[in-house]
Scaffold this motif. Structure first.
Motif, PDB file in Angstrom:
ATOM      1  N   PRO A 168       0.843  -1.198   0.000  1.00 19.87           N
ATOM      2  CA  PRO A 168       0.000   0.000   0.000  1.00 19.87           C
ATOM      3  C   PRO A 168       0.875   1.244   0.000  1.00 19.87           C
TER       4      PRO A 168
ATOM      5  N   GLU B  90      -6.538  -4.921  -6.277  1.00 14.55           N
ATOM      6  CA  GLU B  90      -6.749  -4.111  -5.072  1.00 14.55           C
ATOM      7  C   GLU B  90      -5.723  -2.977  -4.987  1.00 14.55           C
TER       8      GLU B  90
ATOM      9  N   GLN C 117      -6.527  -0.269  -7.568  1.00 12.44           N
ATOM     10  CA  GLN C 117      -7.681   0.545  -7.193  1.00 12.44           C
ATOM     11  C   GLN C 117      -7.351   1.500  -6.044  1.00 12.44           C
ATOM     12  N   SER C 118      -6.444   1.088  -5.154  1.00  6.16           N
ATOM     13  CA  SER C 118      -6.117   1.921  -3.992  1.00  6.16           C
ATOM     14  C   SER C 118      -4.903   2.821  -4.231  1.00  6.16           C
TER      15      SER C 118
END
Length: 468
Positions: free
Chosen positions: A365, A391, A394-395
């Motif tokens: 992340p 994921e 998208q983040s």
């Protein structure tokens, strides 16, 4: 919290070394750790020392859920020559971080590459109260001790993760029969990580104009995130240096008329321990007070908001971009190309096909911390990896080249490792920088692809053999 009395056992003196850009491959650590294992085997595995090590750690603040931390029986053992190489690695990256931070402050287009929260970006550009941009840092590397090759894992600023366990596990290692015999043969040194860190913080306070005879320093974090045992240990060292340290929950901060206070009273200096991304996730009046204090500039904040750009996962992608052409020297750019893993920022429009070979990549992340949310492709099935990539895209996270860590023989310390054979454990070193100088090593090892707090890692002590 239960009060514990720490041992009076002191570590050996600080090691001496001089930074040098080359390694004598293999590093002396390979030979020294092999000898350490031979000593243990000569003692029949030294099983009684496992239990004794746990018993010692139980009397210290190196605890996890009330019991001793997981620790490795074999410490990381470097020579003073090895340390010279580590110092060059750490201080070269430290110089790069200083330059990147300075350009971030000066150049709006450069700042935009980091995509920080506007409030944090503004605070990062406030005038700096002391000469160094980043007074406290830890740069994590994967070091092949046989060849001397290395790659960075990530950059950390301001927190002190690893200091407590490094010091106490080093003590535990030296109190084993194996460690005692090894030290008798060689004579050893050990880093005073706490002392070097405290000296850096107080020098920043004085450089910023602080004049209190006994400054009141607040380590600011969220109560649920701080390692209170570590603050207890730091409190002892601050007192030895003529200052007071207390933990302050960020929610208790108030800033009025140029004075910063918490529940205990006035604060002369802040040591920011709170992770910026966590602060943004948990807004409160105290966080607003800390930001107002930073903007006003009257109370020194060691590890102010300026250090955050180099702590983000984004920084490696920036270092590989053309935007650093006039920021770094040609030698520094070559250092980045060789030693910083390829890193790519993703978004919803990214083509994920280049990352389909999952064993080559690790996903993180963008604003993560404590290895939370980090997934290595080799730990996933093909289906799971595709979901991870989706994921992360998208983040707005990153995908990074996966580096296979160097493995050395080890066994878990404590009762859990009694009568178990030595096995390969992958290593990762964290190199501490205080005011730009290399000042210690935080080593951990593990058998999972992510050597993280939540992946069964073992905390390692660190010994130095002078002139090996």
């Amino acid at each position: 919290m239960e009060s514990r009395t720490t041992t009076s056992f002191h570590l050996p003196v600080r090691p001496t070394f001089a930074a040098r850009p080359t390694a004598d491959a293999p590093l002396d650590s390979v030979r020294l750790e092999a000898e350490y294992i031979q000593v243990a085997e000569g003692l029949g595995g030294d099983a009684p020392s496992h239990e004794a090590g746990d018993a010692f750690l139980s009397t210290t603040n190196a605890l996890y859920h009330g019991g001793p931390v997981q620790w490795s029986f074999v410490p990381k053992i470097f020579s003073s020559r090895d340390l010279g190489y580590l110092a060059w690695i750490a201080e070269t990256m430290g110089g790069i971080m200083e330059k990147v931070t300075a350009r971030f402050v000066e150049d709006a287009d450069f700042r935009a590459l980091f995509k920080l929260d506007p409030a944090i970006e503004r605070l990062a550009c406030m005038p700096n109260a002391f000469p160094v941009q980043i007074p406290i840092a830890r740069v994590d590397i994967f070091l092949d001790e046989v060849t001397g090759a290395f790659k960075f894992c990530e950059l950390n600023t301001d927190g002190s993760s690893g200091m407590l366990v490094t010091e106490e596990v080093t003590r535990a290692n030296l109190l084993t029969a194996t460690g005692s015999e090894f030290a008798r043969r060689h004579g050893v040194a050990a880093f005073d990580i706490y002392g070097a860190c405290v000296e850096a913080i107080l020098s920043c306070y004085r450089d910023a104009g602080g004049s209190a005879a006994r400054p009141r320093v607040a380590a600011v974090d969220y109560a649920e995130s701080i390692v209170r045992e570590e603050i207890e240990e730091f409190g002892r060292v601050f007192a030895e240096h003529g200052a007071e340290l207390r933990f302050t929950d960020i929610r208790d901060l108030r800033y009025v008329d140029g004075v910063l206070r918490d529940a205990a009273g006035t604060i002369d200096c802040v040591w920011r321990r709170v992770v910026i991304s966590e602060m943004l996730e948990k807004p409160c009046d105290g966080a607003d007070a800390l930001m107002a204090c930073a903007e006003d500039g009257r109370v020194p904040i060691v590890g102010g908001f300026r250090t955050w750009p180099c702590a983000t996962k984004t920084v490696f992608a920036v270092l590989h971009s053309e935007t650093v052409e006039d920021v770094l020297t040609s030698a520094e750019r070559a250092f980045v190309r060789e030693h910083v893993p390829a890193t790519y920022l993703l978004d919803a429009s990214s083509d994920l096909a280049p990352f389909s070979e999952r064993e080559r990549w690790i996903a993180k992340p963008r604003d993560g911390y404590n290895s939370i949310g980090v997934r290595a492709g080799r730990d996933c099935t093909d289906v799971e990896w595709r979901a991870v990539l989706d994921e992360v895209a998208q983040s707005g996270g990153i995908v990074q080249e996966y580096v296979v860590p160097y493995a050395s023989s080890n066994v878990e310390g404590g009762v859990a490792g009694q009568d178990r054979p030595f096995e390969p454990y992958m290593n990762m070193e964290g190199l501490f920088l205080f005011n730009g100088r290399f000042s210690g090593v935080f080593t951990r090892c593990g058998q999972a692809s992510v050597i993280g707090e939540f992946a069964g890692r073992l905390n390692m002590g660190c010994l130095v053999v002078e002139g090996a």
